[in-house]
Design a protein around this motif. Structure first.
Motif, PDB file in Angstrom:
ATOM      1  N   LYS A  29       2.046   2.556  43.437  1.00  0.00           N
ATOM      2  CA  LYS A  29       3.261   3.354  43.685  1.00  0.00           C
ATOM      3  C   LYS A  29       3.121   4.164  44.975  1.00  0.00           C
ATOM      4  CE  LYS A  29       4.691   3.780  38.851  1.00  0.00           C
ATOM      5  NZ  LYS A  29       3.732   2.815  38.316  1.00  0.00           N
ATOM      6  N   LYS A  30       1.866   4.466  45.323  1.00  0.00           N
ATOM      7  CA  LYS A  30       1.600   5.220  46.554  1.00  0.00           C
ATOM      8  C   LYS A  30       0.404   4.582  47.258  1.00  0.00           C
ATOM      9  CE  LYS A  30       1.664   9.886  46.645  1.00  0.00           C
ATOM     10  NZ  LYS A  30       1.143  11.284  46.539  1.00  0.00           N
ATOM     11  N   VAL A  31       0.551   4.325  48.565  1.00  0.00           N
ATOM     12  CA  VAL A  31      -0.507   3.629  49.314  1.00  0.00           C
ATOM     13  C   VAL A  31      -0.993   4.499  50.470  1.00  0.00           C
ATOM     14  CG1 VAL A  31      -0.939   1.691  50.883  1.00  0.00           C
ATOM     15  CG2 VAL A  31       0.186   1.282  48.717  1.00  0.00           C
ATOM     16  N   LEU A  32      -2.310   4.553  50.620  1.00  0.00           N
ATOM     17  CA  LEU A  32      -2.933   5.253  51.742  1.00  0.00           C
ATOM     18  C   LEU A  32      -3.217   4.236  52.845  1.00  0.00           C
ATOM     19  CD1 LEU A  32      -4.387   7.852  52.861  1.00  0.00           C
ATOM     20  CD2 LEU A  32      -6.459   6.971  51.781  1.00  0.00           C
ATOM     21  N   ILE A  33      -2.778   4.541  54.071  1.00  0.00           N
ATOM     22  CA  ILE A  33      -3.036   3.650  55.217  1.00  0.00           C
ATOM     23  C   ILE A  33      -3.946   4.384  56.198  1.00  0.00           C
ATOM     24  CG2 ILE A  33      -2.001   2.359  57.131  1.00  0.00           C
ATOM     25  CD1 ILE A  33       0.615   2.265  55.478  1.00  0.00           C
ATOM     26  N   LEU A  34      -5.070   3.756  56.542  1.00  0.00           N
ATOM     27  CA  LEU A  34      -5.979   4.355  57.523  1.00  0.00           C
ATOM     28  C   LEU A  34      -5.611   3.848  58.914  1.00  0.00           C
ATOM     29  CD1 LEU A  34      -9.528   4.209  55.866  1.00  0.00           C
ATOM     30  CD2 LEU A  34      -7.712   5.875  55.556  1.00  0.00           C
ATOM     31  N   GLY A  35      -5.322   4.775  59.834  1.00  0.00           N
ATOM     32  CA  GLY A  35      -5.021   4.414  61.221  1.00  0.00           C
ATOM     33  C   GLY A  35      -6.302   4.199  62.007  1.00  0.00           C
ATOM     34  N   SER A  36      -6.159   4.062  63.333  1.00  0.00           N
ATOM     35  CA  SER A  36      -7.342   3.748  64.152  1.00  0.00           C
ATOM     36  C   SER A  36      -7.850   4.948  64.939  1.00  0.00           C
ATOM     37  CB  SER A  36      -7.013   2.609  65.119  1.00  0.00           C
ATOM     38  OG  SER A  36      -5.968   3.003  65.983  1.00  0.00           O
ATOM     39  N   GLY A  37      -7.158   6.098  64.824  1.00  0.00           N
ATOM     40  CA  GLY A  37      -7.628   7.291  65.536  1.00  0.00           C
ATOM     41  C   GLY A  37      -7.342   7.229  67.022  1.00  0.00           C
TER      42      GLY A  37
ATOM     43  N   GLY B 171      -8.041  -1.198  62.701  1.00  0.00           N
ATOM     44  CA  GLY B 171      -9.146  -1.671  63.531  1.00  0.00           C
ATOM     45  C   GLY B 171     -10.514  -1.419  62.921  1.00  0.00           C
ATOM     46  N   GLN B 172     -11.531  -1.437  63.789  1.00  0.00           N
ATOM     47  CA  GLN B 172     -12.916  -1.283  63.343  1.00  0.00           C
ATOM     48  C   GLN B 172     -13.163   0.104  62.752  1.00  0.00           C
ATOM     49  OE1 GLN B 172     -14.843  -4.194  64.010  1.00  0.00           O
ATOM     50  NE2 GLN B 172     -16.220  -3.351  62.495  1.00  0.00           N
ATOM     51  N   THR B 173     -12.476   1.120  63.281  1.00  0.00           N
ATOM     52  CA  THR B 173     -12.646   2.497  62.791  1.00  0.00           C
ATOM     53  C   THR B 173     -12.306   2.579  61.307  1.00  0.00           C
ATOM     54  OG1 THR B 173     -12.010   3.293  64.975  1.00  0.00           O
ATOM     55  CG2 THR B 173     -11.955   4.901  63.188  1.00  0.00           C
ATOM     56  N   ALA B 174     -11.129   2.055  60.937  1.00  0.00           N
ATOM     57  CA  ALA B 174     -10.686   2.106  59.541  1.00  0.00           C
ATOM     58  C   ALA B 174     -11.582   1.251  58.648  1.00  0.00           C
ATOM     59  CB  ALA B 174      -9.237   1.638  59.447  1.00  0.00           C
ATOM     60  N   LEU B 175     -11.975   0.078  59.156  1.00  0.00           N
ATOM     61  CA  LEU B 175     -12.838  -0.816  58.367  1.00  0.00           C
ATOM     62  C   LEU B 175     -14.172  -0.159  58.050  1.00  0.00           C
ATOM     63  CD1 LEU B 175     -12.832  -4.542  59.523  1.00  0.00           C
ATOM     64  CD2 LEU B 175     -11.928  -3.542  57.463  1.00  0.00           C
ATOM     65  N   ASN B 176     -14.818   0.374  59.090  1.00  0.00           N
ATOM     66  CA  ASN B 176     -16.132   1.000  58.891  1.00  0.00           C
ATOM     67  C   ASN B 176     -16.046   2.174  57.924  1.00  0.00           C
ATOM     68  OD1 ASN B 176     -17.148  -0.846  60.667  1.00  0.00           O
ATOM     69  ND2 ASN B 176     -17.468   0.565  62.356  1.00  0.00           N
ATOM     70  N   CYS B 177     -14.973   2.958  58.040  1.00  0.00           N
ATOM     71  CA  CYS B 177     -14.771   4.096  57.139  1.00  0.00           C
ATOM     72  C   CYS B 177     -14.582   3.596  55.703  1.00  0.00           C
ATOM     73  CB  CYS B 177     -13.559   4.908  57.596  1.00  0.00           C
ATOM     74  SG  CYS B 177     -13.243   6.353  56.582  1.00  0.00           S
ATOM     75  N   GLY B 178     -13.789   2.535  55.543  1.00  0.00           N
ATOM     76  CA  GLY B 178     -13.541   1.961  54.220  1.00  0.00           C
ATOM     77  C   GLY B 178     -14.812   1.447  53.565  1.00  0.00           C
ATOM     78  N   VAL B 179     -15.658   0.783  54.364  1.00  0.00           N
ATOM     79  CA  VAL B 179     -16.931   0.258  53.838  1.00  0.00           C
ATOM     80  C   VAL B 179     -17.820   1.413  53.365  1.00  0.00           C
ATOM     81  CG1 VAL B 179     -19.076  -0.935  54.487  1.00  0.00           C
ATOM     82  CG2 VAL B 179     -16.873  -1.887  55.186  1.00  0.00           C
ATOM     83  N   GLN B 180     -17.864   2.502  54.149  1.00  0.00           N
ATOM     84  CA  GLN B 180     -18.666   3.678  53.757  1.00  0.00           C
ATOM     85  C   GLN B 180     -18.134   4.310  52.466  1.00  0.00           C
ATOM     86  OE1 GLN B 180     -18.195   5.305  57.867  1.00  0.00           O
ATOM     87  NE2 GLN B 180     -20.269   6.031  57.593  1.00  0.00           N
ATOM     88  N   LEU B 181     -16.811   4.405  52.347  1.00  0.00           N
ATOM     89  CA  LEU B 181     -16.200   4.987  51.140  1.00  0.00           C
ATOM     90  C   LEU B 181     -16.500   4.130  49.909  1.00  0.00           C
ATOM     91  CD1 LEU B 181     -12.780   5.979  52.708  1.00  0.00           C
ATOM     92  CD2 LEU B 181     -14.333   7.594  51.618  1.00  0.00           C
ATOM     93  N   LYS B 182     -16.464   2.819  50.096  1.00  0.00           N
ATOM     94  CA  LYS B 182     -16.751   1.902  48.991  1.00  0.00           C
ATOM     95  C   LYS B 182     -18.200   2.070  48.538  1.00  0.00           C
ATOM     96  CE  LYS B 182     -16.319  -1.912  46.420  1.00  0.00           C
ATOM     97  NZ  LYS B 182     -15.492  -1.951  45.213  1.00  0.00           N
ATOM     98  N   ARG B 183     -19.111   2.108  49.515  1.00  0.00           N
ATOM     99  CA  ARG B 183     -20.538   2.228  49.184  1.00  0.00           C
ATOM    100  C   ARG B 183     -20.855   3.570  48.528  1.00  0.00           C
ATOM    101  NH1 ARG B 183     -22.670  -0.835  54.673  1.00  0.00           N
ATOM    102  NH2 ARG B 183     -22.702  -2.920  53.758  1.00  0.00           N
ATOM    103  N   ALA B 184     -20.073   4.595  48.892  1.00  0.00           N
ATOM    104  CA  ALA B 184     -20.296   5.928  48.306  1.00  0.00           C
ATOM    105  C   ALA B 184     -19.614   6.064  46.939  1.00  0.00           C
ATOM    106  CB  ALA B 184     -19.776   6.998  49.260  1.00  0.00           C
ATOM    107  N   GLY B 185     -18.872   5.023  46.535  1.00  0.00           N
ATOM    108  CA  GLY B 185     -18.225   5.040  45.217  1.00  0.00           C
ATOM    109  C   GLY B 185     -16.973   5.899  45.144  1.00  0.00           C
ATOM    110  N   ILE B 186     -16.395   6.246  46.298  1.00  0.00           N
ATOM    111  CA  ILE B 186     -15.219   7.134  46.323  1.00  0.00           C
ATOM    112  C   ILE B 186     -13.987   6.443  45.735  1.00  0.00           C
ATOM    113  CG2 ILE B 186     -13.690   8.532  47.795  1.00  0.00           C
ATOM    114  CD1 ILE B 186     -16.644   9.529  47.628  1.00  0.00           C
ATOM    115  N   PHE B 187     -13.780   5.164  46.094  1.00  0.00           N
ATOM    116  CA  PHE B 187     -12.598   4.449  45.588  1.00  0.00           C
ATOM    117  C   PHE B 187     -12.635   4.339  44.061  1.00  0.00           C
ATOM    118  CE2 PHE B 187     -12.514   2.151  49.922  1.00  0.00           C
ATOM    119  CZ  PHE B 187     -11.657   3.104  50.452  1.00  0.00           C
TER     120      PHE B 187
END
Length: 729
Positions: free
Chosen positions: A110-118, A194-210
């Protein structure tokens, strides 16, 4: 054309040449539809409900088209063998079993978070403003709330009226977690920043945040992203399906790099994993060069890849789209004019590919589809190949399971809105159910047909820096890019040269002098050295030895220089010579310089002889279907206009190529201007040539001219359109 199997709903690309279809409303008893045309819903195949009879109205095996349904022959042969041995064989069930694909359905967010590229950086510029804006539009159409994180104020996506909420915060795990905690989105899109959002997403996944906040990653699974980014895992996964990557080794220290290079054999290429724009990469011919490179690369990443050098091979890339139901298409294939060894972001790129044989094209297409399925990508994906110019040997260089600069180029080159479609696919909407937004009637599950040629050229601003090498290679230095459209390669590339720098007249042999070292070791001005060499009489064979640019391209460049020589020798030119020069992309100013005249005099002669450009549409289907598209370009290789000219428009000039000092902020201005004009009830014309921008999105204006912003071209458009006014600022 796209054909859908009635039993499973899977859609496939097919080759066709028929003008009639079976009327499925009047089929005899026990016969039913097997395939239907996804565009007009006409019949494309029938099958008997009990007997082993079936037929299709396309070519499953065609050598001049896709072979996605070749297995139908296997089923046909198996049915015959089964009949001979008196066994029953249920053809319908066998086809269903072969095509059936089970997907895990998840709840729609119902609500989506979009990570930009900074912030913009070299290798990551306005293309992610374009892709993020498209993602927001797609979510809004589906009535889904959007929360955007992007600290870049000079972007269209952060403007009022687009996303429901915008956070101007750094794209780092700490800040993104705070936003997730406050907003509680149920889904997140990682592939639009881009790469900024991807790298951040991978870190969040590994940290168990999602998992902690119950946020699902939409579209391509995060493991697939890791698999394509980690070079060691990537190589293993590619080998698992019988495909090849270039011989390489993943190392984490300088000493390991030296050992790996000795095993692979010099020359080698060293590059950092998880890096942007080939950061910290380069070629090493010996141990000393490798040690220097490895020190530099390991400061950017903790993993270093040592690859076998394939310098001189062709570089080809495909943009591939896949949905959650395993429907898969290739949207665009592109070929680098520069051979391998130069980063694709630094290369001149042409779409569609010009020097591949039909066999090579489909060989690489089939591999691209095989790879995207194996990695489980849902959405858009870019795959890059190295192709041996003397054989059909090829290696997969890399796979980007995200939107990239190539995706923006492919979208603008074909008129296929890749980012918009990828966002819809992330919501598990089937590809055949999405409409082609350019034609408005056909499906988005199709492979665009191009009846024109597109050339992309990067822009470097190296002169603005002191002590910076002008050599170009595997690490990106360009700050922007342009795209020229024409009916032939010469017309498109000459337009693009002028777009990159308004002080350049085209493929000009008078800017630089011939220099064999510069032809061997590419610089940002190599193309003008090549022009000078052709003017000096260098044969194509010799230039191929020096540059490894395919002879087909060199012949086309030679054709431009031959026209230069004709113009220079004639002085006073006939209408026929003038028209011929215009058809290979010469501007009035360029012709004037060659014949020692003025731009105004050439323009006057051109108009007196009725040598004026024709307006053509980019319709994605090469006129196979009626299209009311507003996406336009000018060409002298035509006989009629594709559109009618009605008055009442306001013309807006875009900001052109990104450069140091003029970037995405001026695109924000242009888009703001277009929006306000639309709010005032005015019809708009946009002229711009930057494929990374939101202003060159076909739905931002009533008419989009993907053209040069020069006196000649703007006046040609002005004379045709007769607008009420022009906005320059």
């Amino acid at each position: 054309l796209p054909c859908t199997h009635t039993g499973t709903g899977r859609c496939f690309m097919t080759s066709q040449n028929h003008g009639f279809a079976v009327d499925s409303k009047h089929l005899p008893e026990n016969w039913k539809d097997l395939f239907i045309n996804e565009n007009d819903k006409t019949n494309e195949g029938i099958i008997h409900e009990r007997l082993p009879y079936f037929s299709v109205q396309f070519h499953p095996e065609h050598t001049a088209g896709p072979t996605d349904l070749e297995f139908l022959f296997d089923i046909f042969v198996s049915a015959i063998k089964s009949h001979k041995s008196s066994n029953t064989y249920d053809i319908s069930a066998k086809i269903v079993k072969t095509l059936e694909y089970k997907t895990t359905m998840s709840e729609r967010p119902k609500k989506v978070l979009i990570l930009g590229s900074g912030g913009l950086s070299i290798g990551q510029a306005g293309e992610f403003d374009y892709s993020g804006s498209q993602a927001v539009k797609a979510m809004q159409e589906e009535k889904i709330l959007t929360v955007l994180i992007n600290p870049n104020i000079a972007t269209v996506q952060t403007s009022k009226g687009l996303a429901d909420k915008v956070y101007f915060l750094p794209i780092t795990p700490h800040y993104v977690e705070q936003v997730i905690k406050a907003e509680r989105p149920t889904g997140v899109l990682l592939t639009f920043g881009g790469q900024t959002a991807l790298n951040c997403g991978v870190q969040l996944k590994r940290a168990g945040i999602f998992e902690k906040y119950n946020v699902s990653v939409l579209g391509t699974p995060i493991q697939s992203i890791i698999d394509t980014e980690d070079r060691k895992i990537f190589a293993e996964k590619v080998h698992a399906i019988g495909e090849k990557v270039a011989p390489s080794a993943a190392v984490s220290s300088v000493e390991e790099a030296v050992v790996a290079a000795e095993q692979i054999g010099y020359p080698v290429m060293a590059r950092a994993a998880f890096s942007l724009g080939g950061l910290g990469s380069g070629f090493a011919n010996n141990e000393d060069e490798l040690r220097a490179l490895a020190h530099q690369a390991l400061s950017h990443s903790d993993q270093l890849i040592i690859d076998k050098s394939l310098k001189g091979w062709k570089e080809v890339e495909y943009e591939v789209v896949r949905d959650a139901y395993d429907n898969c298409i290739t949207v665009c294939n592109m070929e680098n004019v520069d051979p391998l060894g130069i980063h694709t972001g630094e290369s001149i790129v042409v779409a569609p590919s010009q020097t591949l044989s039909n066999r090579e094209y489909y060989m690489l297409r089939n591999t691209a589809i095989k790879v995207i399925r194996h990695f489980g990508v849902v959405g858009e994906c870019n795959i890059q190949y190295a192709l041996n110019p003397y054989s059909e040997e090829f290696f997969i260089i890399e796979v980007n399971a995200r939107l990239s600069r190539s995706s923006a180029l492919a979208s603008k080159a074909t008129g296929y809105p890749l980012a918009y479609v990828a966002a819809k696919l992330a919501l598990q909407i089937p590809l055949p159910k999405i409409k082609n937004s350019v034609t408005g009637v056909t499906t988005a599950c199709f492979e665009p047909s191009l009846d024109y040629c597109v050339v992309k050229i990067p822009r470097w601003d190296l002169a603005k820096f002191t002590r910076v090498s002008t050599k170009i290679g595997s690490s990106m230095k360009s700050v922007g890019e342009v795209m020229g459209i024409g009916r032939n390669f010469e017309e498109a590339i000459q337009k693009a040269f002028r777009m990159v720098d308004e002080n350049v007249y085209g493929f000009d042999p008078n800017i630089k002098s011939a220099d064999e070292n510069e032809l061997r070791e590419p610089t940002d001005k190599r193309m003008f050295v090549l022009a000078a060499a052709l003017k000096d009489g260098y044969p194509v064979e010799r230039l191929y030895e020096l540059t490894k640019i395919d002879k087909w391209f060199l012949d086309k460049f030679k054709n431009i220089i031959d026209h230069y020589n004709i113009l220079e020798h004639k002085g006073i030119i006939s209408a026929e010579t003038l028209k011929n020069a215009k058809q290979v992309g010469f501007s009035d100013k360029q012709i004037a310089a060659a014949i020692k005249s003025t731009e105004i005099a050439v323009r006057k002669q051109r108009q007196e002889n009725n040598i004026t450009p024709f307006v053509k549409q980019i319709d994605t289907v090469a006129a196979e279907w009626p299209a009311s598209t507003n996406y336009l370009y000018l060409t002298y290789n035509g006989t009629s206009h594709d559109i009618d000219f009605v008055k009442g428009f306001t013309m807006v000039l875009g900001s052109g190529v990104y450069r140091i000092g003029s970037s995405v902020e001026f695109d924000w201005c242009a888009v703001g201007c277009l929006r306000e004009l639309r709010n005032q009830g005015r019809k708009t014309i946009m002229i711009n040539y930057n494929p990374e921008t939101v202003s060159t999105d076909y739905d931002m204006s009533d008419r989009l001219y993907f053209e040069e912003i020069s006196f000649e071209v703007v006046m040609d458009i002005y004379n045709l359109e007769q607008p009420d006014g022009v906005i320059l600022s």
